[in-house]
Design an enzyme around this catalytic site. Structure first.
Site, short mmCIF file in Angstrom:
data_model
loop_
_atom_site.label_atom_id
_atom_site.label_comp_id
_atom_site.label_asym_id
_atom_site.label_seq_id
_atom_site.Cartn_x
_atom_site.Cartn_y
_atom_site.Cartn_z
N HIS A 195 -3.03 2.82 8.33
CA HIS A 195 -4.14 2.16 7.63
C HIS A 195 -4.49 0.89 8.40
CE1 HIS A 195 -6.57 0.06 4.78
NE2 HIS A 195 -5.60 -0.68 4.27
N GLU B 256 0.81 -1.21 0.00
CA GLU B 256 0.00 0.00 0.00
C GLU B 256 0.85 1.28 0.00
OE1 GLU B 256 -2.82 -0.66 -0.70
OE2 GLU B 256 -3.79 -2.20 0.51
N HIS C 122 -7.66 -2.36 9.16
CA HIS C 122 -8.84 -3.08 8.68
C HIS C 122 -9.81 -3.21 9.86
CE1 HIS C 122 -6.55 -5.24 5.15
NE2 HIS C 122 -6.41 -3.92 5.14
N HIS D 292 -12.93 -2.12 2.97
CA HIS D 292 -11.48 -2.35 3.15
C HIS D 292 -11.00 -1.81 4.49
CE1 HIS D 292 -7.27 -2.09 1.05
NE2 HIS D 292 -7.16 -2.39 2.33
N TYR E 217 -15.55 14.57 18.95
CA TYR E 217 -14.14 14.17 18.92
C TYR E 217 -13.66 13.74 17.54
CZ TYR E 217 -15.14 14.65 23.76
OH TYR E 217 -15.56 15.17 24.95
#
Length: 216
Positions: free
Chosen positions: A94, A75, A96, A161, A121
């Protein structure tokens, strides 16, 4: 300990914390941070957040050439797109994470403002989160989609994703992505229950009070 050594240790410590609390499992997720010389430290491909080795992180120089460590996450185009379009980005994470992915699958998910205004927040830490369409994992088109935002968003949600967040440093990026997942969890828990959300006036007060980047 040198600044880079301390950064390596911090990346692995925070990644393990995310893993231990179930925010990303197996060998999913990736993390990167700018080094003092303008390079990057990146989690290697196929590694678990629970078992990152500080000595084996992928090391890039300021020209984005791999100079040390294992091969980086597939990625990388996603990470570099944030660094190229947001000069303030010091780290990118990143995950999942389950609830944010679930929310991205809902047919009424808002592509321009993914998170509902349930608490102040997420607004404070993330601004508006852009929901991007589904891409195959590792597809460079994800990076192109981030570049298309012209640096106006600190966070995106990849449909089906997972979330991606840029922060001033690795701790800020991790804190913000946790807030994203917490808000998505609240949204799923209260789905169909007609929760009282912040009004548009409330949102604007938060944006003004905390000087939030709020792309309109």
């Amino acid at each position: 300990m040198t600044p880079e050594s301390a950064l390596r240790e911090q990346i692995c410590l925070l990644a393990k914390s995310l893993f231990d609390r179930g925010l990303t499992g197996g060998s999913t997720g990736n993390i990167s941070a700018r080094t003092p010389d303008g390079g990057l430290l990146v989690s290697p491909t196929g590694t678990s957040f629970g078992r990152l080795d500080p000595c084996r992180l992928s090391r890039f120089d300021a020209r984005r050439q791999l100079i040390d460590g294992d091969q980086p996450t597939k990625e990388m185009p996603l990470h570099t797109a944030f660094y190229e379009t947001r000069s303030t980005a010091g780290a990118v994470v990143h995950l999942h994470s389950c609830h944010s992915v679930a929310l991205s699958m809902m047919p009424d998910a808002n592509p321009d403002n993914f998170l509902p205004p349930l608490t102040p927040y997420a607004i404070m830490k993330l601004g508006k989160v852009k929901l991007l369409p589904f891409f195959l994992p590792g597809d460079p088109a994800m990076g192109d989609a981030v570049r298309g935002l012209a640096g106006k968003r600190t966070a995106v949600m990849l449909a089906n994703h997972g979330p991606v967040v840029a922060g001033a440093d690795v701790e800020a990026a991790c804190n913000a992505i946790e807030e994203l997942e917490d808000t998505a969890r609240l949204a799923m828990l209260t789905r169909g229950l007609s929760p009282r959300m912040l009004s548009s006036e409330d949102v604007q007060r938060v944006v003004t009070k905390f000087n939030v980047e709020w792309d309109t």
